[in-house]
Design a protein around this motif. Structure first.
Motif, PDB file in Angstrom:
ATOM      1  N   GLY A 170     -12.250  -7.985   4.621  1.00 52.26           N
ATOM      2  CA  GLY A 170     -12.084  -9.140   5.498  1.00 52.26           C
ATOM      3  C   GLY A 170     -11.218  -8.836   6.706  1.00 52.26           C
ATOM      4  O   GLY A 170     -10.535  -9.724   7.217  1.00 52.26           O
ATOM      5  N   GLY A 171     -11.196  -7.575   7.138  1.00 50.57           N
ATOM      6  CA  GLY A 171     -10.418  -7.190   8.311  1.00 50.57           C
ATOM      7  C   GLY A 171      -8.949  -6.903   8.033  1.00 50.57           C
ATOM      8  O   GLY A 171      -8.190  -6.656   8.961  1.00 50.57           O
ATOM      9  N   LEU A 172      -8.555  -6.920   6.777  1.00 54.04           N
ATOM     10  CA  LEU A 172      -7.160  -6.662   6.404  1.00 54.04           C
ATOM     11  C   LEU A 172      -7.075  -5.457   5.472  1.00 54.04           C
ATOM     12  O   LEU A 172      -7.915  -5.285   4.587  1.00 54.04           O
ATOM     13  CB  LEU A 172      -6.552  -7.884   5.719  1.00 54.04           C
ATOM     14  N   ALA A 173      -6.046  -4.631   5.669  1.00 59.97           N
ATOM     15  CA  ALA A 173      -5.857  -3.430   4.858  1.00 59.97           C
ATOM     16  C   ALA A 173      -5.318  -3.789   3.489  1.00 59.97           C
ATOM     17  O   ALA A 173      -4.416  -4.629   3.346  1.00 59.97           O
ATOM     18  CB  ALA A 173      -4.904  -2.470   5.562  1.00 59.97           C
ATOM     19  N   LYS A 174      -5.890  -3.110   2.484  1.00 61.30           N
ATOM     20  CA  LYS A 174      -5.470  -3.271   1.093  1.00 61.30           C
ATOM     21  C   LYS A 174      -5.588  -1.920   0.407  1.00 61.30           C
ATOM     22  O   LYS A 174      -6.314  -1.045   0.877  1.00 61.30           O
ATOM     23  CB  LYS A 174      -6.367  -4.280   0.365  1.00 61.30           C
ATOM     24  N   PRO A 175      -4.904  -1.743  -0.742  1.00 61.21           N
ATOM     25  CA  PRO A 175      -5.106  -0.505  -1.492  1.00 61.21           C
ATOM     26  C   PRO A 175      -6.538  -0.460  -2.024  1.00 61.21           C
ATOM     27  O   PRO A 175      -7.126  -1.504  -2.325  1.00 61.21           O
ATOM     28  CB  PRO A 175      -4.110  -0.589  -2.641  1.00 61.21           C
ATOM     29  N   GLY A 176      -7.089   0.748  -2.152  1.00 54.84           N
ATOM     30  CA  GLY A 176      -8.422   0.890  -2.705  1.00 54.84           C
ATOM     31  C   GLY A 176      -8.524   0.254  -4.075  1.00 54.84           C
ATOM     32  O   GLY A 176      -7.559   0.222  -4.838  1.00 54.84           O
ATOM     33  N   LEU A 184     -15.586   4.161  -5.072  1.00 53.31           N
ATOM     34  CA  LEU A 184     -14.162   3.866  -5.232  1.00 53.31           C
ATOM     35  C   LEU A 184     -13.879   3.081  -6.505  1.00 53.31           C
ATOM     36  O   LEU A 184     -14.510   2.058  -6.770  1.00 53.31           O
ATOM     37  CB  LEU A 184     -13.706   3.069  -4.008  1.00 53.31           C
ATOM     38  N   VAL A 185     -12.911   3.581  -7.289  1.00 52.79           N
ATOM     39  CA  VAL A 185     -12.469   2.903  -8.506  1.00 52.79           C
ATOM     40  C   VAL A 185     -11.132   2.207  -8.263  1.00 52.79           C
ATOM     41  O   VAL A 185     -10.934   1.050  -8.603  1.00 52.79           O
ATOM     42  CB  VAL A 185     -12.347   3.900  -9.683  1.00 52.79           C
ATOM     43  N   ASP A 186     -10.189   2.951  -7.654  1.00 55.01           N
ATOM     44  CA  ASP A 186      -8.876   2.400  -7.306  1.00 55.01           C
ATOM     45  C   ASP A 186      -8.341   3.195  -6.123  1.00 55.01           C
ATOM     46  O   ASP A 186      -9.097   3.895  -5.464  1.00 55.01           O
ATOM     47  CB  ASP A 186      -7.923   2.384  -8.510  1.00 55.01           C
ATOM     48  N   ASP A 187      -7.043   3.104  -5.866  1.00 57.13           N
ATOM     49  CA  ASP A 187      -6.493   3.735  -4.663  1.00 57.13           C
ATOM     50  C   ASP A 187      -6.286   5.242  -4.758  1.00 57.13           C
ATOM     51  O   ASP A 187      -5.752   5.857  -3.844  1.00 57.13           O
ATOM     52  CB  ASP A 187      -5.210   3.035  -4.223  1.00 57.13           C
ATOM     53  N   GLN A 188      -6.789   5.851  -5.864  1.00 56.52           N
ATOM     54  CA  GLN A 188      -6.699   7.305  -5.980  1.00 56.52           C
ATOM     55  C   GLN A 188      -7.815   7.921  -6.811  1.00 56.52           C
ATOM     56  O   GLN A 188      -7.798   9.112  -7.071  1.00 56.52           O
ATOM     57  CB  GLN A 188      -5.336   7.712  -6.552  1.00 56.52           C
ATOM     58  N   THR A 189      -8.810   7.114  -7.208  1.00 60.17           N
ATOM     59  CA  THR A 189      -9.839   7.569  -8.142  1.00 60.17           C
ATOM     60  C   THR A 189     -11.236   7.232  -7.635  1.00 60.17           C
ATOM     61  O   THR A 189     -11.459   6.140  -7.111  1.00 60.17           O
ATOM     62  CB  THR A 189      -9.642   6.915  -9.525  1.00 60.17           C
ATOM     63  N   ALA A 223       2.048   6.364   5.113  1.00 62.79           N
ATOM     64  CA  ALA A 223       3.335   5.994   4.523  1.00 62.79           C
ATOM     65  C   ALA A 223       3.157   4.660   3.811  1.00 62.79           C
ATOM     66  O   ALA A 223       2.167   3.962   4.021  1.00 62.79           O
ATOM     67  CB  ALA A 223       4.409   5.868   5.606  1.00 62.79           C
ATOM     68  N   THR A 224       4.120   4.305   2.986  1.00 65.43           N
ATOM     69  CA  THR A 224       4.056   3.030   2.283  1.00 65.43           C
ATOM     70  C   THR A 224       4.225   1.877   3.260  1.00 65.43           C
ATOM     71  O   THR A 224       5.074   1.923   4.148  1.00 65.43           O
ATOM     72  CB  THR A 224       5.140   2.964   1.190  1.00 65.43           C
ATOM     73  N   ALA A 225       3.372   0.868   3.095  1.00 67.32           N
ATOM     74  CA  ALA A 225       3.466  -0.366   3.883  1.00 67.32           C
ATOM     75  C   ALA A 225       3.711  -1.505   2.899  1.00 67.32           C
ATOM     76  O   ALA A 225       2.858  -1.798   2.063  1.00 67.32           O
ATOM     77  CB  ALA A 225       2.186  -0.605   4.675  1.00 67.32           C
ATOM     78  N   ASP A 226       4.878  -2.113   2.980  1.00 68.23           N
ATOM     79  CA  ASP A 226       5.258  -3.180   2.050  1.00 68.23           C
ATOM     80  C   ASP A 226       5.242  -4.515   2.777  1.00 68.23           C
ATOM     81  O   ASP A 226       6.143  -4.844   3.530  1.00 68.23           O
ATOM     82  CB  ASP A 226       6.645  -2.898   1.479  1.00 68.23           C
ATOM     83  N   ASN A 227       4.189  -5.270   2.539  1.00 70.66           N
ATOM     84  CA  ASN A 227       4.056  -6.603   3.131  1.00 70.66           C
ATOM     85  C   ASN A 227       4.188  -7.672   2.059  1.00 70.66           C
ATOM     86  O   ASN A 227       3.660  -8.767   2.201  1.00 70.66           O
ATOM     87  CB  ASN A 227       2.700  -6.729   3.858  1.00 70.66           C
ATOM     88  N   ILE A 269       0.880  -1.167   0.000  1.00 75.81           N
ATOM     89  CA  ILE A 269       0.000   0.000   0.000  1.00 75.81           C
ATOM     90  C   ILE A 269       0.918   1.217   0.000  1.00 75.81           C
ATOM     91  O   ILE A 269       1.700   1.408   0.926  1.00 75.81           O
ATOM     92  CB  ILE A 269      -0.922   0.015   1.230  1.00 75.81           C
ATOM     93  N   HIS A 270       0.821   2.021  -1.037  1.00 70.50           N
ATOM     94  CA  HIS A 270       1.698   3.187  -1.162  1.00 70.50           C
ATOM     95  C   HIS A 270       1.195   4.345  -0.298  1.00 70.50           C
ATOM     96  O   HIS A 270      -0.018   4.515  -0.119  1.00 70.50           O
ATOM     97  CB  HIS A 270       1.792   3.636  -2.621  1.00 70.50           C
ATOM     98  N   GLY A 271       2.131   5.109   0.223  1.00 68.89           N
ATOM     99  CA  GLY A 271       1.769   6.310   0.958  1.00 68.89           C
ATOM    100  C   GLY A 271       0.898   7.198   0.087  1.00 68.89           C
ATOM    101  O   GLY A 271       1.171   7.365  -1.101  1.00 68.89           O
ATOM    102  N   GLY A 272      -0.164   7.743   0.657  1.00 70.08           N
ATOM    103  CA  GLY A 272      -1.083   8.592  -0.086  1.00 70.08           C
ATOM    104  C   GLY A 272      -2.213   7.843  -0.762  1.00 70.08           C
ATOM    105  O   GLY A 272      -3.087   8.449  -1.371  1.00 70.08           O
ATOM    106  N   ALA A 273      -2.216   6.510  -0.653  1.00 73.10           N
ATOM    107  CA  ALA A 273      -3.259   5.696  -1.283  1.00 73.10           C
ATOM    108  C   ALA A 273      -4.506   5.630  -0.415  1.00 73.10           C
ATOM    109  O   ALA A 273      -4.419   5.561   0.808  1.00 73.10           O
ATOM    110  CB  ALA A 273      -2.750   4.272  -1.518  1.00 73.10           C
ATOM    111  N   VAL A 274      -5.659   5.629  -1.065  1.00 69.64           N
ATOM    112  CA  VAL A 274      -6.884   5.293  -0.354  1.00 69.64           C
ATOM    113  C   VAL A 274      -6.713   3.847   0.095  1.00 69.64           C
ATOM    114  O   VAL A 274      -6.310   2.973  -0.682  1.00 69.64           O
ATOM    115  CB  VAL A 274      -8.129   5.422  -1.254  1.00 69.64           C
ATOM    116  N   THR A 275      -6.973   3.616   1.378  1.00 71.60           N
ATOM    117  CA  THR A 275      -6.785   2.288   1.958  1.00 71.60           C
ATOM    118  C   THR A 275      -8.132   1.761   2.424  1.00 71.60           C
ATOM    119  O   THR A 275      -8.917   2.484   3.022  1.00 71.60           O
ATOM    120  CB  THR A 275      -5.797   2.364   3.137  1.00 71.60           C
ATOM    121  N   VAL A 276      -8.378   0.487   2.124  1.00 71.65           N
ATOM    122  CA  VAL A 276      -9.648  -0.142   2.489  1.00 71.65           C
ATOM    123  C   VAL A 276      -9.403  -1.343   3.384  1.00 71.65           C
ATOM    124  O   VAL A 276      -8.300  -1.896   3.432  1.00 71.65           O
ATOM    125  CB  VAL A 276     -10.442  -0.585   1.242  1.00 71.65           C
TER     126      VAL A 276
END
Length: 135
Positions: free
Chosen positions: A38-44, A100-105, A58-62, A28-35
């Motif tokens: 199932g209880g776990l964070a993902k990019p929009g 929501l369309v994606d993590d910024q749109t 901030a960016t979270a790289d898992n 998940i990149h910094g500045g991304a809409v985050t969703v």
């Protein structure tokens, strides 16, 4: 728990930020809409049943990590997002939900019941749509 019988000190949190466990093999990149899915964070993304948490601080790289191996901090508030040209939010949508369309749109409609609600449209300008994100 029983009712108070004496005063107590109550902890308070402003409620602007929160943390969530990140899904396995996810960046998940910094500045991304985050969703939350199932209880776990993902990019929009386009999908149903997603809960918008806010914008990633901030960016979270898992990538390569298991579910919840790391967490991400998100911020609730009003942010400028891109407007999908083929399903554009207009001034008539101010005060209404956008999707929501994606993590910024975002888009005006749910796309034939394929998109989750992003938040409330607060304003528009030439650069995009101002959306109030987060619960």
């Amino acid at each position: 728990m029983v009712a108070l019988t004496a005063p107590r000190v109550v902890s308070e949190k402003a409620g602007v930020t929160s943390t969530a466990p990140v899904a396995a093999d996810t960046v998940i990149h910094g500045g991304a809409v985050t969703v939350s899915e199932g209880g776990l964070a993902k990019p929009g993304k386009t999908g149903l049943g997603l809960i918008v948490l806010g914008i990633a601080d901030a960016t979270a790289d898992n990538s390569g990590g298991a579910d919840g191996a790391i967490s991400i901090t998100t911020r609730r508030g009003t942010f400028r997002l891109f407007n999908l040209p083929t399903d554009a939010v207009t001034a008539a949508e101010i005060g209404k939900p956008c999707f929501l369309v994606d993590d910024q749109t975002v888009a005006k409609t749910h796309g034939g019941n394929t998109r989750s609600q992003a938040g409330a449209v607060i304003d528009l300008d030439a650069q995009g749509v101002w959306v109030r994100l987060g619960f």
